[in-house]
Design a protein around this motif. Structure first.
Motif, PDB file in Angstrom:
ATOM      1  N   VAL A   1       5.593  13.267 -17.723  1.00 24.88           N
ATOM      2  CA  VAL A   1       6.177  14.566 -18.056  1.00 24.88           C
ATOM      3  C   VAL A   1       7.146  14.978 -16.953  1.00 24.88           C
ATOM      4  N   LYS A   2       8.362  15.347 -17.380  1.00 27.52           N
ATOM      5  CA  LYS A   2       9.379  15.795 -16.437  1.00 27.52           C
ATOM      6  C   LYS A   2       9.371  17.320 -16.356  1.00 27.52           C
ATOM      7  N   LEU A   3       9.360  17.823 -15.124  1.00 26.30           N
ATOM      8  CA  LEU A   3       9.485  19.259 -14.853  1.00 26.30           C
ATOM      9  C   LEU A   3      10.780  19.452 -14.079  1.00 26.30           C
ATOM     10  N   GLU A   4      11.614  20.365 -14.550  1.00 22.36           N
ATOM     11  CA  GLU A   4      12.842  20.678 -13.832  1.00 22.36           C
ATOM     12  C   GLU A   4      12.671  22.029 -13.163  1.00 22.36           C
ATOM     13  N   THR A   5      12.636  22.003 -11.837  1.00 20.31           N
ATOM     14  CA  THR A   5      12.466  23.215 -11.039  1.00 20.31           C
ATOM     15  C   THR A   5      13.549  23.250  -9.971  1.00 20.31           C
ATOM     16  N   GLU A   6      13.740  24.389  -9.384  1.00 27.36           N
ATOM     17  CA  GLU A   6      14.770  24.585  -8.368  1.00 27.36           C
ATOM     18  C   GLU A   6      14.470  23.746  -7.123  1.00 27.36           C
ATOM     19  N   GLY A   7      15.206  22.643  -6.960  1.00 24.23           N
ATOM     20  CA  GLY A   7      15.107  21.833  -5.756  1.00 24.23           C
ATOM     21  C   GLY A   7      13.878  20.946  -5.646  1.00 24.23           C
ATOM     22  N   ARG A   8      12.967  20.965  -6.643  1.00 25.24           N
ATOM     23  CA  ARG A   8      11.743  20.158  -6.547  1.00 25.24           C
ATOM     24  C   ARG A   8      11.395  19.468  -7.860  1.00 25.24           C
ATOM     25  N   SER A   9      12.383  19.235  -8.719  1.00 27.20           N
ATOM     26  CA  SER A   9      12.123  18.584 -10.000  1.00 27.20           C
ATOM     27  C   SER A   9      11.419  17.249  -9.780  1.00 27.20           C
ATOM     28  N   LEU A  10      10.506  16.927 -10.682  1.00 24.89           N
ATOM     29  CA  LEU A  10       9.827  15.635 -10.574  1.00 24.89           C
ATOM     30  C   LEU A  10       9.267  15.209 -11.917  1.00 24.89           C
ATOM     31  N   ILE A  11       8.837  13.963 -11.949  1.00 24.24           N
ATOM     32  CA  ILE A  11       8.187  13.421 -13.144  1.00 24.24           C
ATOM     33  C   ILE A  11       6.748  13.100 -12.772  1.00 24.24           C
ATOM     34  N   PHE A  12       5.805  13.698 -13.510  1.00 26.03           N
ATOM     35  CA  PHE A  12       4.388  13.402 -13.333  1.00 26.03           C
ATOM     36  C   PHE A  12       4.011  12.252 -14.251  1.00 26.03           C
ATOM     37  N   GLY A  13       3.439  11.197 -13.693  1.00 32.03           N
ATOM     38  CA  GLY A  13       2.879  10.122 -14.490  1.00 32.03           C
ATOM     39  C   GLY A  13       1.396  10.385 -14.714  1.00 32.03           C
ATOM     40  N   ASP A  14       0.751   9.505 -15.450  1.00 31.44           N
ATOM     41  CA  ASP A  14      -0.703   9.588 -15.660  1.00 31.44           C
ATOM     42  C   ASP A  14      -1.167  10.914 -16.239  1.00 31.44           C
ATOM     43  N   VAL A  15      -0.403  11.448 -17.197  1.00 31.65           N
ATOM     44  CA  VAL A  15      -0.773  12.694 -17.872  1.00 31.65           C
ATOM     45  C   VAL A  15      -1.480  12.321 -19.165  1.00 31.65           C
ATOM     46  N   VAL A  16      -2.708  12.775 -19.335  1.00 31.77           N
ATOM     47  CA  VAL A  16      -3.462  12.433 -20.544  1.00 31.77           C
ATOM     48  C   VAL A  16      -3.209  13.482 -21.627  1.00 31.77           C
ATOM     49  N   VAL A  17      -3.041  13.013 -22.842  1.00 36.36           N
ATOM     50  CA  VAL A  17      -2.861  13.907 -23.995  1.00 36.36           C
ATOM     51  C   VAL A  17      -4.238  14.207 -24.575  1.00 36.36           C
ATOM     52  N   ARG A  18      -4.523  15.482 -24.752  1.00 35.65           N
ATOM     53  CA  ARG A  18      -5.786  15.914 -25.360  1.00 35.65           C
ATOM     54  C   ARG A  18      -5.431  16.661 -26.643  1.00 35.65           C
ATOM     55  N   ALA A  19      -5.519  15.963 -27.766  1.00 39.63           N
ATOM     56  CA  ALA A  19      -5.102  16.534 -29.049  1.00 39.63           C
ATOM     57  C   ALA A  19      -6.319  16.904 -29.893  1.00 39.63           C
ATOM     58  N   SER A  20      -6.342  18.159 -30.310  1.00 39.78           N
ATOM     59  CA  SER A  20      -7.401  18.678 -31.181  1.00 39.78           C
ATOM     60  C   SER A  20      -6.900  19.985 -31.770  1.00 39.78           C
ATOM     61  N   ASP A  21      -7.333  20.297 -32.973  1.00 36.93           N
ATOM     62  CA  ASP A  21      -6.900  21.554 -33.578  1.00 36.93           C
ATOM     63  C   ASP A  21      -7.571  22.772 -32.942  1.00 36.93           C
ATOM     64  N   SER A  22      -8.448  22.546 -31.955  1.00 39.82           N
ATOM     65  CA  SER A  22      -9.037  23.672 -31.226  1.00 39.82           C
ATOM     66  C   SER A  22      -8.230  24.000 -29.964  1.00 39.82           C
ATOM     67  N   TYR A  23      -7.118  23.295 -29.737  1.00 39.27           N
ATOM     68  CA  TYR A  23      -6.273  23.531 -28.561  1.00 39.27           C
ATOM     69  C   TYR A  23      -5.001  24.286 -28.925  1.00 39.27           C
ATOM     70  N   ALA A  24      -4.312  24.742 -27.883  1.00 38.81           N
ATOM     71  CA  ALA A  24      -2.973  25.327 -27.994  1.00 38.81           C
ATOM     72  C   ALA A  24      -2.077  24.549 -27.035  1.00 38.81           C
ATOM     73  N   LEU A  25      -0.814  24.389 -27.379  1.00 36.00           N
ATOM     74  CA  LEU A  25       0.100  23.548 -26.605  1.00 36.00           C
ATOM     75  C   LEU A  25       0.359  24.106 -25.207  1.00 36.00           C
ATOM     76  N   ALA A  26      -0.064  23.347 -24.199  1.00 34.69           N
ATOM     77  CA  ALA A  26       0.189  23.670 -22.787  1.00 34.69           C
ATOM     78  C   ALA A  26      -0.243  22.480 -21.948  1.00 34.69           C
ATOM     79  N   MET A  27       0.459  22.275 -20.842  1.00 38.74           N
ATOM     80  CA  MET A  27       0.076  21.255 -19.866  1.00 38.74           C
ATOM     81  C   MET A  27      -0.602  21.950 -18.704  1.00 38.74           C
ATOM     82  N   HIS A  28      -1.638  21.331 -18.141  1.00 38.09           N
ATOM     83  CA  HIS A  28      -2.331  21.884 -16.982  1.00 38.09           C
ATOM     84  C   HIS A  28      -2.209  20.946 -15.788  1.00 38.09           C
TER      85      HIS A  28
END
Length: 189
Positions: free
Chosen positions: A141-168
């Protein structure tokens, strides 16, 4: 497709039994505010998490009560109190680090349950499909921030209809990316 990236600070999930030990028999958690995930909430209650080297005072409890007591820290927090907390998905506690939790009425020693939460994306099944991912998939997942943009690897997807879309992400990860109050990410292939 972009999604909200939230910083998850140190917190504790408790069982009903441990809540009674920490706060007194028959005690109920006090709602403070809803969190982004349906049914989840921050509580007014705070505890002290104790490791071999030091303690962290004022750690929030998140509700509702769970089947197992779990402490989620950043790697910096874990090292500072002297515990070797593994990076795990929430609920994967077997063989994780021990600690003591102190409340106003008592204390609980857990033989395992301290983890560093693996960074993850919550999504409904339809949102996961729109993102082109499936439950359990590992993405970047790529995050674009002021002067510190980066790409996080190893992000697990947790898909279920009991969730709402957000990364933690935890506070260490948030600080590394220079995250402000509102940050959005997108999956990169």
């Amino acid at each position: 497709m972009k999604f909200l990236v939230e910083t998850s600070a140190r917190h504790v999930h408790v069982t009903k039994e441990d809540l009674a030990t920490l706060f007194g028999e028959g005690y109920e958690l006090t709602w403070k505010k809803d969190l982004s995930q349906p049914g989840q909430f921050a509580c007014e209650e705070r505890v002290t998490v104790v490791g071999p080297k030091r303690e962290l005072k004022g750690v929030s409890i998140l509700g509702p009560c769970r089947k197992a007591t779990q402490v989620e820290l950043s790697l910096t927090d874990a090292r500072s109190i002297g515990v070797a907390a593994p990076v795990r998905e929430s609920g994967d506690l077997a063989g994780s680090a021990p600690c003591k939790i102190i409340g106003p009425k008592g204390e609980v020693e857990i033989s395992e349950g301290v983890i560093v939460a693996k960074r993850h994306i919550h999504a409904t099944l339809a949102e996961a499909e729109a993102l082109g991912v499936t439950n359990g998939e590992i993405v970047s997942v790529k995050l674009e921030t002021e002067g510190r943009s980066l790409i996080f690897g190893d992000v697990v997807v947790r898909a279920s209809d009991s969730y709402a879309l957000a990364m933690h992400i935890d506070t260490d990860e948030s600080n590394a990316a220079g995250c402000g109050r509102e940050v959005y990410g997108e999956i990169v292939k």
